[in-house]
Design an enzyme around this catalytic site. Structure first.
Site, PDB file in Angstrom:
ATOM      1  N   ASP A 152       0.829  -1.199   0.000  1.00  0.00           N
ATOM      2  CA  ASP A 152       0.000   0.000   0.000  1.00  0.00           C
ATOM      3  C   ASP A 152       0.868   1.255   0.000  1.00  0.00           C
ATOM      4  O   ASP A 152       2.050   1.228   0.360  1.00  0.00           O
ATOM      5  CB  ASP A 152      -0.914   0.012   1.223  1.00  0.00           C
ATOM      6  N   ARG A 153       0.242   2.361  -0.356  1.00  0.00           N
ATOM      7  CA  ARG A 153       0.966   3.631  -0.474  1.00  0.00           C
ATOM      8  C   ARG A 153       1.725   3.980   0.804  1.00  0.00           C
ATOM      9  O   ARG A 153       2.884   4.405   0.760  1.00  0.00           O
ATOM     10  CB  ARG A 153      -0.022   4.748  -0.818  1.00  0.00           C
TER      11      ARG A 153
END
Length: 202
Positions: A152-153
Site C-alpha cells: 500500500d501507499r
C-alpha cells in the site's frame, strides 16, 4: 490453421471465444479472458455494440450462458490494453538484492507500487521502467512490470520484481503454493504489558 498477426489486425477479422460454465456477465467474462483490461473498459467497448453474443450485439449488463459464443474484432483487445507505465527517472529504486532473475526493492512509504493508468507517474513502477526498461512485458499487467507483490501507499518494505517472464511465473507459483511468505512489522503506540499474538485479517 492459426491466424497470423497480420490477419488478426485486419479490420474484418474477428476473434471468437466460447464460454463454458455457469452464467456470467459479459464484461466479467471478457475481463477473465483479458485480465489486463479493466471491467470498465470492457463495459465501454460493449456499449459500442462491437462485441457479439451468438451473432447478436451484446449490451451492458448482458449475461452469457454455458456454450455461448462471444465474438469481437481481433484488434479490439490490443486497443484497450494499457501500455507500460511512463518512465519516471526521478523515482530511483533502492536495490537490496539483484541477480539475473530477480530484483528486491526497498519501497518507501508515501508512493504507490504501480499506477492505475498509463498517464500516472510517481509510482515505484514508473521508476522501474525508467531504470530497467526490459521489465516491459514481464508480469500480470503492463502497468505492473515484473511486480511479484505490492504494498500500500503508506507501507514501506520489500517488493520483489522478476526480471524475466520465466522468473515471474516461477515466483508467482511459489507464492501460490505458500512457499514464500510475507512478514509485516507494525509500529504501535504505548506499552505492551505482555507478549501477545494478533491473528486477524489485514
Amino acid at each position: 490453421m492459426p491466424k497470423t498477426s497480420q490477419e488478426l489486425s485486419a479490420p474484418n477479422s474477428f476473434l471468437t471465444l466460447e464460454h463454458t460454465g455457469a452464467q456470467v456477465r459479459l464484461d466479467h467474462f471478457l475481463h477473465q479472458q483479458f485480465p489486463e483490461i479493466s471491467i470498465q473498459k470492457w463495459k465501454q467497448a460493449i456499449g459500442t455494440f462491437m462485441v457479439l453474443i451468438d451473432g447478436r450485439p451484446g449490451r451492458k449488463g448482458s449475461i452469457i450462458s454455458n456454450s455461448a459464443r462471444v465474438s469481437l474484432p481481433a484488434w479490439l483487445p490490443a486497443s484497450l490494453a494499457p501500455g507500460p507505465p511512463r518512465a519516471d527517472p526521478s523515482i530511483k529504486p533502492v536495490i537490496i538484492f539483484e541477480d539475473d532473475e530477480l530484483l528486491v526493492i526497498d519501497k518507501p512509504a508515501g508512493i504507490h507500487t504501480h499506477p492505475l493508468n498509463g498517464n500516472e507517474i510517481g509510482t515505484l513502477a514508473n521508476g522501474l521502467i525508467a531504470h530497467f526498461p526490459t521489465l516491459n512485458g514481464v508480469g500480470f499487467s503492463p502497468l505492473q512490470p515484473g511486480l511479484l507483490n505490492r504494498l500500500d501507499r503508506d507501507t514501506s518494505g520489500l517488493v520483489l520484481v522478476a526480471k524475466i517472464k520465466k522468473s515471474w511465473e516461477k515466483y508467482r507459483q511459489l507464492f501460490a503454493e505458500k512457499q514464500l511468505t510475507k512478514i509485516y512489522l507494525g509500529i504501535v503506540h504505548g506499552i505492551v504489558a505482555a507478549p501477545l499474538t494478533i491473528d486477524a485479517p489485514l
